[in-house]
Design a protein around this motif. Structure first.
Motif, PDB file in Angstrom:
ATOM      1  N   ARG A 211      48.808 -44.049  -3.138  1.00  0.00           N
ATOM      2  CA  ARG A 211      49.902 -43.912  -2.163  1.00  0.00           C
ATOM      3  C   ARG A 211      49.342 -43.752  -0.758  1.00  0.00           C
ATOM      4  NH1 ARG A 211      52.388 -38.811  -4.915  1.00  0.00           N
ATOM      5  NH2 ARG A 211      50.171 -38.384  -4.867  1.00  0.00           N
TER       6      ARG A 211
ATOM      7  N   LEU B  92      46.376 -44.870   0.270  1.00  0.00           N
ATOM      8  CA  LEU B  92      45.748 -46.125   0.687  1.00  0.00           C
ATOM      9  C   LEU B  92      46.782 -47.143   1.162  1.00  0.00           C
ATOM     10  CD1 LEU B  92      43.135 -46.381  -2.197  1.00  0.00           C
ATOM     11  CD2 LEU B  92      42.657 -45.931   0.213  1.00  0.00           C
ATOM     12  N   ILE B  93      47.886 -47.244   0.427  1.00  0.00           N
ATOM     13  CA  ILE B  93      48.942 -48.174   0.839  1.00  0.00           C
ATOM     14  C   ILE B  93      49.493 -47.747   2.203  1.00  0.00           C
ATOM     15  CG2 ILE B  93      51.264 -49.032   0.321  1.00  0.00           C
ATOM     16  CD1 ILE B  93      50.587 -48.691  -2.661  1.00  0.00           C
TER      17      ILE B  93
ATOM     18  N   LEU C 299      48.040 -46.028   4.526  1.00  0.00           N
ATOM     19  CA  LEU C 299      47.046 -46.262   5.568  1.00  0.00           C
ATOM     20  C   LEU C 299      47.044 -47.730   6.018  1.00  0.00           C
ATOM     21  CD1 LEU C 299      44.689 -44.875   7.092  1.00  0.00           C
ATOM     22  CD2 LEU C 299      43.177 -45.710   5.290  1.00  0.00           C
ATOM     23  N   LEU C 300      47.007 -48.638   5.053  1.00  0.00           N
ATOM     24  CA  LEU C 300      46.962 -50.065   5.395  1.00  0.00           C
ATOM     25  C   LEU C 300      48.216 -50.475   6.163  1.00  0.00           C
ATOM     26  CD1 LEU C 300      45.342 -52.719   5.055  1.00  0.00           C
ATOM     27  CD2 LEU C 300      46.789 -53.223   3.095  1.00  0.00           C
ATOM     28  N   PHE C 301      49.371 -49.981   5.722  1.00  0.00           N
ATOM     29  CA  PHE C 301      50.614 -50.378   6.379  1.00  0.00           C
ATOM     30  C   PHE C 301      50.720 -49.805   7.786  1.00  0.00           C
ATOM     31  CE2 PHE C 301      53.738 -52.341   3.253  1.00  0.00           C
ATOM     32  CZ  PHE C 301      52.715 -52.953   2.577  1.00  0.00           C
TER      33      PHE C 301
ATOM     34  N   ILE D 159      48.140 -49.206   9.755  1.00  0.00           N
ATOM     35  CA  ILE D 159      47.229 -50.025  10.570  1.00  0.00           C
ATOM     36  C   ILE D 159      47.903 -51.352  10.943  1.00  0.00           C
ATOM     37  CG2 ILE D 159      45.053 -51.304  10.583  1.00  0.00           C
ATOM     38  CD1 ILE D 159      43.923 -49.188   8.663  1.00  0.00           C
ATOM     39  N   TYR D 160      48.453 -52.043   9.944  1.00  0.00           N
ATOM     40  CA  TYR D 160      49.116 -53.317  10.205  1.00  0.00           C
ATOM     41  C   TYR D 160      50.323 -53.149  11.126  1.00  0.00           C
ATOM     42  CZ  TYR D 160      46.445 -56.155   6.883  1.00  0.00           C
ATOM     43  OH  TYR D 160      45.461 -56.864   6.245  1.00  0.00           O
TER      44      TYR D 160
ATOM     45  N   LEU E 287      50.667 -55.099  14.698  1.00  0.00           N
ATOM     46  CA  LEU E 287      51.760 -56.047  14.951  1.00  0.00           C
ATOM     47  C   LEU E 287      52.650 -55.586  16.102  1.00  0.00           C
ATOM     48  CD1 LEU E 287      53.272 -57.412  11.623  1.00  0.00           C
ATOM     49  CD2 LEU E 287      51.914 -58.586  13.326  1.00  0.00           C
TER      50      LEU E 287
ATOM     51  N   TRP F  50      59.075 -56.078  13.286  1.00  0.00           N
ATOM     52  CA  TRP F  50      58.492 -56.025  11.945  1.00  0.00           C
ATOM     53  C   TRP F  50      57.319 -55.042  11.888  1.00  0.00           C
ATOM     54  CZ3 TRP F  50      61.329 -56.956   8.132  1.00  0.00           C
ATOM     55  CH2 TRP F  50      60.811 -57.126   6.863  1.00  0.00           C
TER      56      TRP F  50
ATOM     57  N   VAL G 291      58.809 -51.771  11.300  1.00  0.00           N
ATOM     58  CA  VAL G 291      59.210 -51.634   9.888  1.00  0.00           C
ATOM     59  C   VAL G 291      57.995 -51.247   9.038  1.00  0.00           C
ATOM     60  CG1 VAL G 291      60.063 -52.877   7.856  1.00  0.00           C
ATOM     61  CG2 VAL G 291      61.147 -53.233  10.074  1.00  0.00           C
ATOM     62  N   LEU G 292      56.887 -51.949   9.248  1.00  0.00           N
ATOM     63  CA  LEU G 292      55.669 -51.639   8.493  1.00  0.00           C
ATOM     64  C   LEU G 292      55.214 -50.212   8.743  1.00  0.00           C
ATOM     65  CD1 LEU G 292      54.767 -55.071   8.737  1.00  0.00           C
ATOM     66  CD2 LEU G 292      53.000 -53.917   7.492  1.00  0.00           C
TER      67      LEU G 292
ATOM     68  N   VAL H 247      57.406 -47.842   6.771  1.00  0.00           N
ATOM     69  CA  VAL H 247      57.057 -47.881   5.349  1.00  0.00           C
ATOM     70  C   VAL H 247      55.739 -47.140   5.122  1.00  0.00           C
ATOM     71  CG1 VAL H 247      56.471 -49.393   3.411  1.00  0.00           C
ATOM     72  CG2 VAL H 247      58.289 -50.046   4.982  1.00  0.00           C
TER      73      VAL H 247
ATOM     74  N   PHE I  24      54.880 -43.705   2.799  1.00  0.00           N
ATOM     75  CA  PHE I  24      53.863 -43.574   1.755  1.00  0.00           C
ATOM     76  C   PHE I  24      52.929 -42.400   2.043  1.00  0.00           C
ATOM     77  CE2 PHE I  24      54.925 -47.812   0.148  1.00  0.00           C
ATOM     78  CZ  PHE I  24      54.764 -47.604  -1.209  1.00  0.00           C
TER      79      PHE I  24
ATOM     80  N   TRP J  70      54.698 -39.262   1.160  1.00  0.00           N
ATOM     81  CA  TRP J  70      54.774 -39.139  -0.303  1.00  0.00           C
ATOM     82  C   TRP J  70      53.435 -38.672  -0.883  1.00  0.00           C
ATOM     83  CZ3 TRP J  70      55.044 -43.737  -4.273  1.00  0.00           C
ATOM     84  CH2 TRP J  70      55.349 -43.215  -5.539  1.00  0.00           C
TER      85      TRP J  70
END
Lengths: 538, 68
Positions: free
Chosen positions: B9, B11-12, B14-16, B18-19, B23, B44, B47-48, B51, B55, B58
């Motif tokens: 959770r 890792l997801i 973190l990546l989102f 960063i992205y 963006l 967008w 939005v990322l 999200v 995570f 959570w």
């Protein structure tokens, strides 16, 4: 090739490179957890249900699937949803409710291993060898197909795409085994939604909503069942009986309940209930995947009039062409990353399944029986390396055949339908004998091959109908042969079949678990939604 | 190595994040022309980001070991 479909800029590459760094990083981080063979090959059976469920789903949602289903949506319309609804959901629920107790509770480590316990060594060998071979070949062919797509889209050479993705997959799976593979599958699940979801959204708003889109398409595109009365009434050439018996039953159950690629994810779950819930939870998400892959196909069919026509772009480019239309630099990088991720996790899934079957069912069973855990892990890492090398080799061989991908898909399905017949009798009929199971499986597969190669062309209305019916008859032959051979060979004793056969095994009950965590109740909810969806889009 | 770094959770998330930041910033600064009139990269990206943050939040909670 100097003209590419998509114009990429620096920012897109930044986004792609971050993803590569990230997945390799995950490999290094989970590497320390890999102490025993079970850690490496089955994630130590310790993963929560929501993770195994999403991995279960993503292992099957490779990039080829995404592009291929969008293509099919553009060509045939909503008929394509049969692959997601009746062709998958009942089988996934059956796996969770009825088959998981046998797979998980017996502590088997692979599908061939169950065959050994229930039937005999020979059945296991047949299944292990054919599965290992087919998996590594499929992985190579999808490697090639993906490289081809990326060449058209962004102009990377075949060798660049093949080598980069193969090396990245090799590093992260080699380090972290199944855990790495599962983590990346879940990551890919979220990436592909967030990376592609804007396409149906923007497409539908451009076309004036769902009704607006359907008005501009042939009538049959908007229906799932209405035109399946007689063969040939629809573009796909399939009838309702073939869809139900062939796709829904023989092919669907064959793939989802016996293919080790998907079953392996359930074995990684932390307890029996989590294992049962894995395919059940996955089926909730499976039902909505068409929004992401089939709806863009319909949109493309309206917006790109020469799609699939002579001189126009092929159907496989439906999704990339919509990306070109809607995605500016930046977002494009995200979309490409989503596709790369889904492609690599598909490949990683194949590689982990191959490695496990090779190490446990071939190497440990026939070559070196009593080695240390460490030895089997390092054998697993070598198998990953060699498996990927073979895949790369296959990718270059595939280059010289234009339609081999369709054939592979067909061949692959020929193995699963008979295997499902063997499993069904093995689990529910304790009188099925070891040699009955063996001959049923072998003759079922051979008959599928025979039908494929020797039936005259035009026996079936279409290629899809051919696949459905061939799977059905191969299943019937397996069942009949197993029953006949069983009737004059010696069955195993009841004590030997404890835990392996229905009726000799205690059924799991969860009286103290809350309703939304109980597999049976969740499965009923899924079934109701499935029926409603099918009526809604009749 | 902390347990957190192997929590999926986290890792997801973190990546989102960063992205999302990349963006959104790219959308604000460059805002390349696109099919729609609104700033699609910026929106967008947000939005990322949302999200991703969900995570991360959570992942602060202990994942319960389920009872059999």
């Amino acid at each position: 090739m100097d003209q590419t479909l998509l114009k990429t800029s620096l920012i897109d590459y930044v986004i792609i490179v971050i993803y590569f760094v990230f997945v390799i990083g995950i490999g290094f981080m989970v590497k320390n957890q890999m102490k025993t063979g079970e850690d490496f090959f089955l994630s130590g059976r310790s993963i929560p249900a929501w993770i195994t469920a999403l991995a279960f789903l993503s292992a099957n949602l490779g990039a080829l699937e995404v592009l291929g289903m969008a293509a099919s949506g553009a060509q045939y319309g909503l008929l394509t949803t049969h692959y997601y609804w009746i062709g998958a959901i009942p089988a996934m629920l059956f796996l969770g409710i009825y088959m998981m107790p046998f797979y998980y509770a017996t502590k088997i480590r692979s599908v061939p291993e169950y065959l050994k316990l229930r039937f005999n060594e020979a059945s296991r060998a047949v299944n292990a060898v054919s599965f290992a071979l087919m998996t590594v070949l499929t992985s190579g062919i999808s490697l090639y197909a993906m490289a081809l797509i990326f060449q058209v889209m962004v102009g990377w050479s075949l060798t660049t795409s093949i080598l980069i993705s193969a090396v990245v997959v090799m590093v992260y799976v080699g380090l972290g085994g199944l855990t790495s593979s599962i983590y990346n599958e879940v990551l890919q699940f979220f990436l592909i939604w967030i990376g592609l979801m804007l396409i149906p959204f923007l497409g539908l708003s451009e076309l004036g909503g769902w009704e607006g889109m359907l008005q501009r398409l042939p009538e049959s595109f908007g229906h799932v069942w209405a035109n399946t009365g007689a063969n040939g009434d629809n573009e796909m050439g399939i009838g309702w009986l073939g869809v139900t018996l062939g796709l829904g039953f023989a092919l669907g159950f064959g793939y989802w309940t016996t293919d080790f690629l998907v079953v392996q994810r359930t074995l990684a779950a932390r307890n029996l209930r989590a294992a049962q819930n894995t395919p059940v939870l996955a089926s909730f998400f499976k039902m909505i995947v068409p929004v992401l892959v089939i709806v863009p196909g319909l949109i493309a069919a309206v917006l790109i009039p020469d799609l699939g026509k002579p001189g126009g772009p092929t159907y496989n480019l439906a999704l990339p062409l919509l990306m070109e239309r809607y995605y500016p630099p930046g977002l494009l990088g995200l979309g490409l990353t989503a596709m790369l991720a889904s492609f690599m996790s598909g490949m990683a899934g194949n590689v982990t399944a191959f490695t496990t079957v090779w190490t446990y069912d071939i190497y440990q069973a026939y070559i070196k029986k009593d080695a240390s855990e460490k030895h089997y892990i390092s054998m697993g890492r070598w198998a990953i390396f060699v498996g990927i090398l073979i895949s790369i080799g296959t990718a270059y061989i595939a280059q010289s055949f234009s339609s081999i991908m369709d054939y592979m898909q067909t061949l692959f399905s020929m193995f699963n339908a008979p295997l499902f017949g063997t499993f069904l009798l093995g689990i529910f009929w304790k009188r099925a004998t070891p040699w009955g199971g063996f001959w049923g499986l072998v003759l079922g597969v051979l008959s599928a091959f025979a039908m494929y190669f020797f039936l005259p062309e035009g026996t079936f209305f279409s290629e899809a109908a051919g696949n459905f019916w061939r799977a059905w008859w191969a299943w019937v032959i397996t069942v009949v042969v197993t029953i006949v051979v069983s009737s004059f060979t010696k069955p195993k004793k009841d004590e030997e079949l404890k835990g392996l056969v229905y009726g000799l095994t205690e059924r799991p009950h969860y009286p103290n678990t809350r309703w939304y965590k109980r597999p049976g109740i969740l499965a009923i909810i899924v079934l109701v939604i499935l029926v409603v969806l099918n009526i809604l889009f009749w | 190595m902390s347990k957190r770094m192997t929590d999926l959770r986290f890792l997801i998330g973190l990546l989102f994040v960063i992205y999302g930041v990349i963006l959104a910033v790219y959308g604000l600064v460059v805002n390349p022309p696109s099919f729609v009139t609104w700033n699609i990269n910026f929106v967008w990206g947000l939005v990322l980001l949302v999200v991703g943050v969900c995570f991360l939040i959570w992942s602060r909670f202990e994942e319960k070991d389920d009872e059999e």
